[in-house]
Each structure stands twice: as structure tokens, then as C-alpha cells.
Scaffold this motif. Structure first.
Motif, PDB file in Angstrom:
ATOM      1  N   TYR A  94      -0.257   9.530   0.324  1.00  0.00           N
ATOM      2  CA  TYR A  94       0.374   8.503  -0.503  1.00  0.00           C
ATOM      3  C   TYR A  94       1.412   9.074  -1.465  1.00  0.00           C
ATOM      4  N   THR A 222      -1.025   3.254   3.041  1.00  0.00           N
ATOM      5  CA  THR A 222      -1.565   2.048   2.420  1.00  0.00           C
ATOM      6  C   THR A 222      -0.467   1.097   1.966  1.00  0.00           C
ATOM      7  N   LEU A 224      -0.314  -2.131  -0.872  1.00  0.00           N
ATOM      8  CA  LEU A 224      -1.020  -2.834  -1.938  1.00  0.00           C
ATOM      9  C   LEU A 224      -0.232  -4.072  -2.315  1.00  0.00           C
ATOM     10  N   GLU A 231      -5.286  -7.949  -0.023  1.00  0.00           N
ATOM     11  CA  GLU A 231      -4.745  -7.231  -1.174  1.00  0.00           C
ATOM     12  C   GLU A 231      -4.477  -5.756  -0.904  1.00  0.00           C
ATOM     13  N   TYR A 232      -5.407  -5.058  -0.247  1.00  0.00           N
ATOM     14  CA  TYR A 232      -5.276  -3.616  -0.058  1.00  0.00           C
ATOM     15  C   TYR A 232      -5.476  -3.294   1.415  1.00  0.00           C
ATOM     16  N   GLN A 233      -4.459  -2.670   2.015  1.00  0.00           N
ATOM     17  CA  GLN A 233      -4.493  -2.352   3.452  1.00  0.00           C
ATOM     18  C   GLN A 233      -4.376  -0.843   3.641  1.00  0.00           C
ATOM     19  N   SER A 234      -5.348  -0.258   4.289  1.00  0.00           N
ATOM     20  CA  SER A 234      -5.342   1.180   4.542  1.00  0.00           C
ATOM     21  C   SER A 234      -5.432   1.433   6.042  1.00  0.00           C
ATOM     22  N   GLN A 253      -9.255  -4.393   2.136  1.00  0.00           N
ATOM     23  CA  GLN A 253     -10.086  -4.823   1.024  1.00  0.00           C
ATOM     24  C   GLN A 253      -9.429  -6.077   0.452  1.00  0.00           C
TER      25      GLN A 253
END
Length: 365
Positions: A94, A222, A224, A231-234, A253
Motif C-alpha cells: 500500500y 486495497t 477504501l 467500504e473496504y476492498q482488499s 469489509q
């Protein structure tokens, strides 16, 4: 509550990131955990074709800062691990200040635990203060379906506050437990989070369209999008590329409102989505990523995903220059109970590890 054994060392309840950090710094502790495997919210799992994915925290930041006696002190989490002879490989992700272990985030916990082997499948049910300065702890052993009771002079609780308060409520009324209950109620606000893991054995997204570059020196894996449902993609297949050849994997998530709304009916006993949610997930994957139906959908839910109002703050340096922190120190000393966790430090891994290290090395723990 007649104990079958009395420990002369502190007893730690919970084998997550807080319990592991304590064990790293004080190996002469005994750790109890309710699960069959340890890690808590720093958990990894092997999915289809033995591919690793993280369904709790997905990375950590280094360094972190502490504010104490008017000064700000910076700590490197990686250097802390080295100073404690923790064998742990990490890779940047990241940005230049974010990292993850190639063996999965749960490796953070197993590496810090070292030779301390948690006693698994033991759920703390009640606590009782004896005439002296000893606590009797009553556990339910899910492996034997029996009750096990032990005693110790020092208890360290690393569970979410709602679970701690339930233990206190089941326990015999006690002045010390009442003091802790009144104090902890101020921080008993947690966010729920729903998680989905998607696996495709023959499909990969258009990485450029997602502004992701698998060939980058420090891969950005990721996305965000605060306030949205997704909301949160990994992209776990970018984190662990050796385990993926023609396929890909995504962990999502979901946002707070979506998680609260769908929490109760999110999955069946095998972690599969219910039919309505499955249809929604498949349609959303098509709309957001132009993705076909995945070969696998695995769901999870975190009831106490994040403490909303950490005593030492959510961002920036851990702020130890506060009356609340002084009260926490007083309660720990007076009661023989220490309560740690993300309600104190905030949910980020570096704040918990660095915070426990700072407290330990300044005789505050």
C-alpha cells in the motif's frame, strides 16, 4: 469455585494481538483463549486451493507514536519485534509505511506468542475474589464440556468490553468488579462489521481500471470508500500472488450501516450467504467489477469489530496525558485486574503492539 490449580504468574484471557504482545514481552504468563485457534481479529484462513486470505486486519503501519509527560516518542513496531527476537518476515504494501506478513496476518500473533502455547477452547465465565488478593477464574471447557477453575494473583483481560461486562455480571458481586464496570461502560461502544470473501479460479479483474498495479514495487491491493456499503476492498490475490495463477480473490469489509442492517441473517452455519444476500453479492460484483459469479463466497461477521471511542484516541499518538489514563492505572494497581485491548489503544495493530511495549518498558503495565 474451588480451583484445580493456582498460578504464580499472570493469567491472560484472550490470544489475539493484545495477548500475543503481552506474551512476547512477558513469556512467563499463561494464556487462555475460547477459540480452537488463536488470532482474534487478526485472523487468516486458507480457502480454495489452500490460498491464504486475511479476514480481520489486512495490514499494519510502522512506526507509531506515544504522547507522555508532554513529549512525543516514536516507536518502530518492526524494531520492537527484532529487539524481542521475534522471527517474522514482513513485506511492504500500500505504501512505504504499511506492511504485512507473507504467511498471513495471523502470523503476527503466532510469532509473538513464541513458545507460549495458549490453552484453547476455554471461555471465561465468572470471576471471584478470595479473602486474600487472589482471583478464582471459572472457565467452560468446550472440548470436554466441563468447568475448570484456576486461581491467580494477576488477571489480564484482552476481550471486547461487552464480553468483559457479561463476565462481571455473572460473577459474585464484588467492589473491584463494580469499579471496573463503571469505568468501562464509558467505552462500551463497538461497531459491527460484515465480511465476504470471493474466489474465482479462472477470472481476474482489469487491474488498471481499479487503479491497482500487480507489478508495482509496493503493490496497492486495497480500495477504501468510506461511507459506502462496500467500504473496504482488499484483493488478497495481489497480497499472496504465488497462490494464484489464473484466478483471483477479493475480501470485502462492509460499511457500518450495511453491517448493522444485515448482521443477524448474514450467513448459515457453514459461513455461506443466505439466498437473498447471495443474489445481491453476485449482482454487485457484476456491477462494480464486471465480475462473473465467483466459485466461492465465504461470509464472516465481527460483532465487536472496532471500539468506537478508544481511551487513548483513534488516530495520531497514543495520548497518555489524560485523567482517564491515570484512572485506568489506578484501577489496574488496586484490583489485580488489567484490562487491555482496542478500547484502550484503538483498533490499529501498531497502536496495540507499540502501546503494550511502551507500558511494559515504563513500568505502567
Amino acid at each position: 469455585m474451588d480451583p484445580i490449580f493456582c498460578y504464580q504468574v499472570p493469567v491472560v484471557i484472550g490470544a489475539g494481538i493484545s495477548g500475543a504482545a503481552i506474551a512476547m514481552l512477558t513469556p512467563n504468563v499463561v494464556v487462555y483463549d475460547k477459540g480452537r485457534s488463536y488470532g482474534g481479529r487478526v485472523s487468516s484462513k486458507q480457502g480454495t486451493n489452500q490460498a491464504t486470505f486475511d479476514f480481520g486486519a489486512t495490514m499494519f503501519r510502522d512506526p507509531m507514536e506515544v504522547r507522555w509527560l508532554g513529549r512525543e516518542i516514536k516507536y518502530s513496531i518492526v524494531e520492537i519485534w527484532k529487539s524481542q527476537s521475534v522471527s517474522l518476515q514482513t513485506k511492504p504494501i500500500y505504501s512505504e509505511s504499511h506492511f504485512y506478513p507473507p504467511l498471513g496476518m495471523a502470523n503476527l500473533v503466532s510469532a509473538m506468542l513464541g513458545n507460549v502455547k495458549p490453552i484453547q477452547s476455554h471461555t471465561l465465565k465468572r470471576m471471584e475474589r478470595t479473602d486474600g488478593n487472589t482471583w478464582n477464574l471459572e472457565f467452560h471447557n468446550s472440548a470436554t464440556k466441563q468447568t475448570d477453575t484456576i486461581c491467580t494473583h494477576s488477571v489480564i483481560l484482552t476481550l471486547p468490553i461487552p464480553q468483559i461486562l457479561e463476565i462481571f455480571q455473572r460473577s459474585t458481586e464484588n467492589h473491584y468488579l463494580k469499579l471496573w464496570s463503571e469505568f468501562l461502560e464509558n467505552y462500551n461502544d463497538y461497531r459491527k462489521t460484515l465480511v465476504s470473501y470471493f474466489y474465482w479460479d479462472q477470472w481476474k479483474p482489469d487491474w488498471k481500471a481499479l487503479y491497482l498495479d500487480p507489478e508495482a514495487k509496493i503493490p496497492i491491493t486495497t480500495n477504501l470508500e468510506p461511507g459506502t456499503d462496500w467500504e473496504y476492498q482488499s484483493w488478497e490475490s495481489l497480497k499472496y500472488p504465488r497462490e494464484f495463477h489464473s484466478g483471483s480473490a477479493l475480501l470485502v469489509q462492509f460499511g457500518a450501516l450495511f453491517s448493522e442492517t444485515h448482521f443477524d441473517n448474514w450467513m448459515d452455519e457453514k459461513k455461506n450467504p443466505n439466498p437473498n444476500d447471495k443474489g445481491y453479492l453476485i449482482q454487485s460484483l457484476k456491477e462494480i467489477f464486471n465480475a462473473p459469479e465467483p466459485n466461492l463466497i465465504w461470509n464472516h461477521r465481527w460483532k465487536y469489530a472496532q471500539a468506537q471511542m478508544p481511551l487513548l484516541g483513534r488516530e495520531g499518538p497514543l495520548d497518555l496525558d489524560s485523567e482517564a489514563f491515570e484512572e485506568w492505572k489506578h484501577l489496574c494497581k488496586e484490583t489485580g485486574i488489567t484490562v487491555l485491548g482496542d478500547w484502550l489503544f484503538g483498533p490499529k495493530i501498531e497502536r496495540i503492539v507499540g502501546g503494550i511495549y511502551f507500558l511494559s518498558h515504563n513500568d505502567l503495565l
